[in-house]
Design a protein around this motif. Structure first.
Motif, PDB file in Angstrom:
ATOM      1  N   GLY A   1       0.710  -1.471   0.216  1.00  0.00           N
ATOM      2  CA  GLY A   1       0.004  -0.374   0.320  1.00  0.00           C
ATOM      3  C   GLY A   1       0.737   0.704   0.273  1.00  0.00           C
ATOM      4  N   GLU A   2       0.448   2.307   0.841  1.00  0.00           N
ATOM      5  CA  GLU A   2       0.947   3.567   0.295  1.00  0.00           C
ATOM      6  C   GLU A   2       1.709   3.704   1.807  1.00  0.00           C
ATOM      7  N   HIS A   3       2.548   2.846   2.680  1.00  0.00           N
ATOM      8  CA  HIS A   3       3.887   2.806   3.087  1.00  0.00           C
ATOM      9  C   HIS A   3       3.965   1.962   3.472  1.00  0.00           C
ATOM     10  N   PHE A   4       5.188   2.393   3.641  1.00  0.00           N
ATOM     11  CA  PHE A   4       6.356   1.215   4.193  1.00  0.00           C
ATOM     12  C   PHE A   4       6.319   0.225   5.700  1.00  0.00           C
ATOM     13  N   ALA A   5       6.515   1.275   6.386  1.00  0.00           N
ATOM     14  CA  ALA A   5       6.764   0.822   8.170  1.00  0.00           C
ATOM     15  C   ALA A   5       5.930   1.787   8.856  1.00  0.00           C
ATOM     16  N   GLY A   6       4.503   2.403   9.617  1.00  0.00           N
ATOM     17  CA  GLY A   6       4.867   2.731  10.456  1.00  0.00           C
ATOM     18  C   GLY A   6       5.529   3.131  11.232  1.00  0.00           C
ATOM     19  N   GLY A   7       6.366   1.913  11.859  1.00  0.00           N
ATOM     20  CA  GLY A   7       6.879   1.624  13.441  1.00  0.00           C
ATOM     21  C   GLY A   7       6.382   0.574  13.358  1.00  0.00           C
ATOM     22  N   ALA A   8       6.625  -0.055  14.825  1.00  0.00           N
ATOM     23  CA  ALA A   8       6.756  -1.069  16.082  1.00  0.00           C
ATOM     24  C   ALA A   8       5.049  -1.001  16.091  1.00  0.00           C
ATOM     25  N   ASP A   9       4.852  -2.335  17.022  1.00  0.00           N
ATOM     26  CA  ASP A   9       3.441  -2.012  17.313  1.00  0.00           C
ATOM     27  C   ASP A   9       3.097  -1.532  18.256  1.00  0.00           C
ATOM     28  N   ILE A  10       2.489  -0.501  18.488  1.00  0.00           N
ATOM     29  CA  ILE A  10       2.798  -0.234  20.176  1.00  0.00           C
ATOM     30  C   ILE A  10       2.089  -0.724  20.766  1.00  0.00           C
ATOM     31  N   ASN A  11       1.100  -1.166  20.647  1.00  0.00           N
ATOM     32  CA  ASN A  11       0.175  -2.553  21.546  1.00  0.00           C
ATOM     33  C   ASN A  11       1.570  -3.652  22.813  1.00  0.00           C
ATOM     34  N   GLN A  12       2.215  -3.350  21.452  1.00  0.00           N
ATOM     35  CA  GLN A  12       2.534  -4.609  21.895  1.00  0.00           C
ATOM     36  C   GLN A  12       4.230  -3.889  22.737  1.00  0.00           C
ATOM     37  N   LEU A  13       4.578  -2.784  22.275  1.00  0.00           N
ATOM     38  CA  LEU A  13       5.482  -2.109  22.578  1.00  0.00           C
ATOM     39  C   LEU A  13       4.261  -1.798  24.059  1.00  0.00           C
ATOM     40  N   ARG A  14       4.280  -1.332  23.784  1.00  0.00           N
ATOM     41  CA  ARG A  14       3.463  -0.500  26.419  1.00  0.00           C
ATOM     42  C   ARG A  14       3.845  -1.708  26.703  1.00  0.00           C
ATOM     43  N   ALA A  15       3.334  -3.233  26.347  1.00  0.00           N
ATOM     44  CA  ALA A  15       3.789  -4.627  27.245  1.00  0.00           C
ATOM     45  C   ALA A  15       4.742  -5.009  27.483  1.00  0.00           C
ATOM     46  N   ARG A  16       5.762  -4.444  26.446  1.00  0.00           N
ATOM     47  CA  ARG A  16       7.219  -4.381  26.969  1.00  0.00           C
ATOM     48  C   ARG A  16       7.939  -4.430  28.459  1.00  0.00           C
ATOM     49  N   THR A  17       8.759  -5.630  28.620  1.00  0.00           N
ATOM     50  CA  THR A  17       9.609  -4.965  30.285  1.00  0.00           C
ATOM     51  C   THR A  17      11.015  -4.507  30.090  1.00  0.00           C
ATOM     52  N   ARG A  18      11.546  -4.889  30.843  1.00  0.00           N
ATOM     53  CA  ARG A  18      12.616  -4.536  30.621  1.00  0.00           C
ATOM     54  C   ARG A  18      13.260  -5.828  30.342  1.00  0.00           C
ATOM     55  N   ASP A  19      13.178  -7.316  30.213  1.00  0.00           N
ATOM     56  CA  ASP A  19      13.642  -8.581  29.951  1.00  0.00           C
ATOM     57  C   ASP A  19      13.421  -8.659  28.722  1.00  0.00           C
TER      58      ASP A  19
ATOM     59  N   ALA B   1       7.437   5.617   6.727  1.00  0.00           N
ATOM     60  CA  ALA B   1       9.154   4.227   7.281  1.00  0.00           C
ATOM     61  C   ALA B   1       9.215   5.324   9.089  1.00  0.00           C
ATOM     62  N   LEU B   2       9.487   5.072   9.635  1.00  0.00           N
ATOM     63  CA  LEU B   2       8.686   6.233  11.287  1.00  0.00           C
ATOM     64  C   LEU B   2       9.341   5.050  11.729  1.00  0.00           C
ATOM     65  N   GLY B   3      10.236   5.007  13.112  1.00  0.00           N
ATOM     66  CA  GLY B   3      10.145   4.127  14.407  1.00  0.00           C
ATOM     67  C   GLY B   3      11.062   3.200  13.670  1.00  0.00           C
TER      68      GLY B   3
ATOM     69  N   GLY C   1      12.033   9.546  10.286  1.00  0.00           N
ATOM     70  CA  GLY C   1      11.452  10.094  11.488  1.00  0.00           C
ATOM     71  C   GLY C   1      11.139   8.570  12.579  1.00  0.00           C
ATOM     72  N   ASN C   2      11.908   9.282  13.898  1.00  0.00           N
ATOM     73  CA  ASN C   2      12.004   8.577  15.183  1.00  0.00           C
ATOM     74  C   ASN C   2      11.444   8.905  16.013  1.00  0.00           C
TER      75      ASN C   2
END
Length: 240
Positions: A54-72, A101-103, A124-125
């Motif tokens: 489609g119109e985008h390369f990749a809009g970033g990482a999946d924020i729902n999954q990032l929010r759940a990630r921990t230090r480990d 192409a973000l994040g 962008g980042n």
């Protein structure tokens, strides 16, 4: 595969990120499937082209999954490990970029050897705005690609690079209407070159610091190949 469309031919693998409703956001499943692609290319080296559906390369990482990630999770370097693996693939890699192409999407493009963009491309980042940092390669790849000053404008200042700015900074090779077609044309040219010469050149260019001795050793290996003799003989015969 569920998140990728993979097309393999004799000399290249074209991978399309395919989570279009999510602007091809990179989730854990996509990470796993990209590792599978890398494993195939490591066993049988080919040129890799990455693009987005489609119109985008990749809009970033999946924020729902990032929010759940921990230090480990962070210490495991989930995205970074994949992007480092892509960067280390033996033959050239090309990102064909439209739109965002973000994040993590930007960092995936930075991991490729060459980027070709459409006029809609935007790099962008924005990670600090989400309370994290761009930790999947941007801190060491982007300064090498565009210089420390521009990298800090993106990573610290929240700046973005549109297609024209990316071209001026050297981040992208060219701006075209159809980045995937241009990436395939580039792959056509790359495929005509000596595979071992490409592999050794990439290794040498990516190695840190000055390494003239390594250049000499690599050239010594190439000088003794049948491919070098064949190619040079063909050149001289054509010239004469």
């Amino acid at each position: 595969m569920n998140t990728l469309v993979v097309e393999e031919s004799a000399d290249r693998v074209v991978v399309t990120l395919s989570r279009q409703p999510q602007r091809n956001a990179i989730d854990a499943e996509m990470i796993g499937e990209l590792h599978q692609v890398c494993a195939v290319i490591e066993q049988e080296p080919k040129i890799l082209i990455l693009t987005g559906m489609g119109e985008h390369f990749a809009g970033g990482a999946d924020i729902n999954q990032l929010r759940a990630r921990t230090r480990d999770d962070a210490l495991r370097g989930i995205n970074r490990t994949l992007f480092d693996r892509i960067a280390a693939l033996p033959l050239p890699t090309v990102a064909a970029v439209r739109g965002y192409a973000l994040g993590g999407g930007a960092e995936l493009s930075y991991a490729c050897d060459i980027r070709i963009a459409s006029s809609t491309a935007l790099f962008g980042n924005p990670e600090p705005g989400l309370g994290i940092m761009a930790a999947a390669g941007a801190s060491y790849r982007l300064p090498q690609l565009v210089g420390v000053s521009i990298a800090k404008q993106v990573l610290l200042g929240g700046g973005t690079l549109d297609a024209e700015a990316a071209l001026r900074s050297g981040l992208v090779m060219s701006i075209v209407d159809d980045p995937l077609a241009a990436a395939n044309a580039l792959a056509d040219r790359i495929a005509k070159q000596a595979p071992l010469a490409l592999k050794l050149t990439k290794k040498i260019v990516d190695a840190p610091g000055a390494h003239p001795w390594a250049d000499d050793i690599a050239q010594a290996v190439l000088f003794e190949t049948e491919d070098k003799q064949r190619r040079m003989s063909a050149f001289l015969e054509k010239k004469n």
